[in-house]
Write a protein that holds these residues in place. Structure first.
Motif, PDB file in Angstrom:
ATOM      1  N   ILE A  68      32.372  50.392   4.738  1.00  0.00           N
ATOM      2  CA  ILE A  68      32.062  50.894   3.141  1.00  0.00           C
ATOM      3  C   ILE A  68      33.005  50.288   2.234  1.00  0.00           C
ATOM      4  O   ILE A  68      32.633  49.781   1.066  1.00  0.00           O
ATOM      5  N   LYS A  69      34.262  50.359   2.582  1.00  0.00           N
ATOM      6  CA  LYS A  69      35.250  49.897   1.704  1.00  0.00           C
ATOM      7  C   LYS A  69      35.370  48.391   1.467  1.00  0.00           C
ATOM      8  O   LYS A  69      36.061  48.067   0.767  1.00  0.00           O
ATOM      9  N   LEU A  70      34.677  47.650   2.292  1.00  0.00           N
ATOM     10  CA  LEU A  70      34.571  46.000   1.998  1.00  0.00           C
ATOM     11  C   LEU A  70      33.929  45.928   0.475  1.00  0.00           C
ATOM     12  O   LEU A  70      34.024  44.937  -0.176  1.00  0.00           O
ATOM     13  N   GLY A  71      32.963  47.034   0.181  1.00  0.00           N
ATOM     14  CA  GLY A  71      32.395  46.877  -1.217  1.00  0.00           C
ATOM     15  C   GLY A  71      31.599  45.692  -1.476  1.00  0.00           C
ATOM     16  O   GLY A  71      30.670  45.377  -0.835  1.00  0.00           O
ATOM     17  N   GLY A  72      31.996  45.078  -2.627  1.00  0.00           N
ATOM     18  CA  GLY A  72      31.396  43.823  -3.132  1.00  0.00           C
ATOM     19  C   GLY A  72      31.379  42.728  -2.156  1.00  0.00           C
ATOM     20  O   GLY A  72      30.340  41.799  -1.892  1.00  0.00           O
ATOM     21  N   LEU A  73      32.427  42.600  -1.136  1.00  0.00           N
ATOM     22  CA  LEU A  73      32.566  41.648  -0.254  1.00  0.00           C
ATOM     23  C   LEU A  73      31.300  41.656   0.715  1.00  0.00           C
ATOM     24  O   LEU A  73      30.905  40.590   1.313  1.00  0.00           O
ATOM     25  N   ILE A  77      29.430  38.660   2.458  1.00  0.00           N
ATOM     26  CA  ILE A  77      28.718  38.678   4.076  1.00  0.00           C
ATOM     27  C   ILE A  77      27.149  38.490   4.409  1.00  0.00           C
ATOM     28  O   ILE A  77      26.859  37.587   5.154  1.00  0.00           O
ATOM     29  N   ALA A  78      26.765  39.194   3.521  1.00  0.00           N
ATOM     30  CA  ALA A  78      25.064  39.293   3.845  1.00  0.00           C
ATOM     31  C   ALA A  78      24.391  37.937   3.275  1.00  0.00           C
ATOM     32  O   ALA A  78      23.855  37.223   4.200  1.00  0.00           O
ATOM     33  N   VAL A 166      22.170  40.481  14.482  1.00  0.00           N
ATOM     34  CA  VAL A 166      23.519  40.196  15.146  1.00  0.00           C
ATOM     35  C   VAL A 166      24.423  39.527  14.197  1.00  0.00           C
ATOM     36  O   VAL A 166      25.533  40.065  14.230  1.00  0.00           O
ATOM     37  N   ALA A 167      24.036  38.509  13.793  1.00  0.00           N
ATOM     38  CA  ALA A 167      25.094  37.734  12.829  1.00  0.00           C
ATOM     39  C   ALA A 167      25.688  38.649  11.616  1.00  0.00           C
ATOM     40  O   ALA A 167      26.845  38.391  11.666  1.00  0.00           O
ATOM     41  N   LEU A 168      24.737  39.352  11.152  1.00  0.00           N
ATOM     42  CA  LEU A 168      25.167  40.345  10.026  1.00  0.00           C
ATOM     43  C   LEU A 168      26.091  41.277  10.512  1.00  0.00           C
ATOM     44  O   LEU A 168      27.177  41.464   9.935  1.00  0.00           O
ATOM     45  N   LEU A 169      25.989  41.848  11.587  1.00  0.00           N
ATOM     46  CA  LEU A 169      26.981  42.919  12.325  1.00  0.00           C
ATOM     47  C   LEU A 169      28.208  42.154  12.651  1.00  0.00           C
ATOM     48  O   LEU A 169      29.306  42.685  12.413  1.00  0.00           O
ATOM     49  N   GLU A 170      27.900  40.968  13.232  1.00  0.00           N
ATOM     50  CA  GLU A 170      29.390  40.356  13.364  1.00  0.00           C
ATOM     51  C   GLU A 170      30.074  39.998  12.321  1.00  0.00           C
ATOM     52  O   GLU A 170      31.548  40.209  12.528  1.00  0.00           O
ATOM     53  N   ILE A 172      30.180  41.543   9.514  1.00  0.00           N
ATOM     54  CA  ILE A 172      30.694  42.727   8.868  1.00  0.00           C
ATOM     55  C   ILE A 172      31.889  43.266   9.716  1.00  0.00           C
ATOM     56  O   ILE A 172      32.891  43.756   9.051  1.00  0.00           O
ATOM     57  N   THR A 173      31.681  43.183  11.055  1.00  0.00           N
ATOM     58  CA  THR A 173      32.757  43.799  11.832  1.00  0.00           C
ATOM     59  C   THR A 173      33.885  42.728  12.349  1.00  0.00           C
ATOM     60  O   THR A 173      34.929  43.203  12.687  1.00  0.00           O
ATOM     61  N   THR A 174      34.005  41.385  11.970  1.00  0.00           N
ATOM     62  CA  THR A 174      35.185  40.700  12.269  1.00  0.00           C
ATOM     63  C   THR A 174      35.399  40.363  10.883  1.00  0.00           C
ATOM     64  O   THR A 174      34.892  39.844   9.788  1.00  0.00           O
ATOM     65  N   GLU A 175      37.092  40.363  10.812  1.00  0.00           N
ATOM     66  CA  GLU A 175      37.443  40.038   9.472  1.00  0.00           C
ATOM     67  C   GLU A 175      37.769  38.677   9.388  1.00  0.00           C
ATOM     68  O   GLU A 175      39.017  38.172   9.343  1.00  0.00           O
ATOM     69  N   LYS A 176      37.013  37.881   8.900  1.00  0.00           N
ATOM     70  CA  LYS A 176      37.119  36.406   8.615  1.00  0.00           C
ATOM     71  C   LYS A 176      37.278  36.286   7.268  1.00  0.00           C
ATOM     72  O   LYS A 176      36.654  37.051   6.450  1.00  0.00           O
TER      73      LYS A 176
END
Ligand code: BTN
Length: 234
Positions: A68-73, A77-78, A166-170, A172-176
């Motif tokens: 959630i704290k990724l906010g506007g990012l 990502i999407a 799967v791509a969306l979750l990946e 979101i969860t990996t900090e690239k």
């Protein structure tokens, strides 16, 4: 692989609205998709219309604080997740992202993304990707496009859905660091745009985005940072 839940409706008012209503009972990483929305919502309270069964319409629920704290990012990502699939799976050319979160192909909108929710308890990411629709009737500033229109053939929506989830979750969860990818796909780069700030319209040239994904515009020999807002290309 991240664990996720999926729910599908033949028809619903809006997948974003569904997740907002039921966010308390549902788990983090729940996807809701539908064949048809009778009250699909676009940005700025506009309607999002989509022919029954022809497009990919879904929303993802995020309840975990670290996402959630990724906010506007999350917008970035999407839109990157969608544009990478379009390039890598369907080999579409000239895929670009219109800050903050529209995906364009050949200068036409193919995907809209709408973030909602209630900070800091949950965020909903809604995605409307035009897949097989070939006729767009209605009031568009510019007629949209779809994967089928670009490729000249129909696409199996179910073969697109899971890889995109799967791509969306990946992503979101990996900090690239996605800014570099974005800068290579920045639809607005060097375009003159009009932005409304504090009830004033300013006209400037888009120069880039910063590391927090704010849009940087050159105006009056100064660089102005745009955190959110409706951007009109002139
Ligand atoms: C835009 O205006 O560009 C954003 C459109 C977002 C549409 C999607 S479709 C799935 C989800 N449910 C909604 O009601 N809206 C989003």
């Amino acid at each position: 692989m991240n664990l996720y839940k999926t729910i599908h409706f033949k028809e619903i008012d809006s997948t974003n609205k569904y997740l907002k209503e039921y966010h308390q009972e549902l788990e983090n990483f729940t996807f809701v998709s539908t064949d048809y929305q009778n009250k699909g919502k676009g940005r700025n309270d506009r309607l999002w219309t989509s022919t029954r069964g022809e497009n990919l319409l879904f929303s993802l629920l995020l309840k975990d604080e670290k996402y959630i704290k990724l906010g506007g990012l999350l917008s970035l990502i999407a839109s990157i997740s969608v544009s990478k699939i379009l390039e890598e799976k369907y080999h579409l050319k000239d895929v670009q992202i219109k800050w903050p979160n529209d995906v364009y192909v050949n200068d036409k909108k193919i995907c809209g993304i709408l973030l909602g929710g209630q900070y800091p308890s949950y965020i909903v990411i809604g995605v409307g990707l035009n897949v097989n629709q070939i006729e767009f009737k209605g009031d568009y500033r510019k007629t949209p496009t779809s994967i089928a229109l670009e490729l000249g053939k129909k696409i199996d929506i179910s073969a697109l859905k899971e890889p995109l989830y799967v791509a969306l979750l990946e992503n979101i969860t990996t900090e690239k660091d996605y800014i570099d990818y974005f800068n290579k796909h920045n639809y607005l780069l060097n375009k003159m745009v009009e932005v409304r700030i504090d009830n004033k319209e300013i006209v400037g040239k888009v120069v880039s985005v910063d590391n927090e994904y704010n849009l940087l515009i050159e105006f009056d020999n100064k660089i102005i940072k745009i955190i959110s807002g409706e951007i009109k290309v002139l």
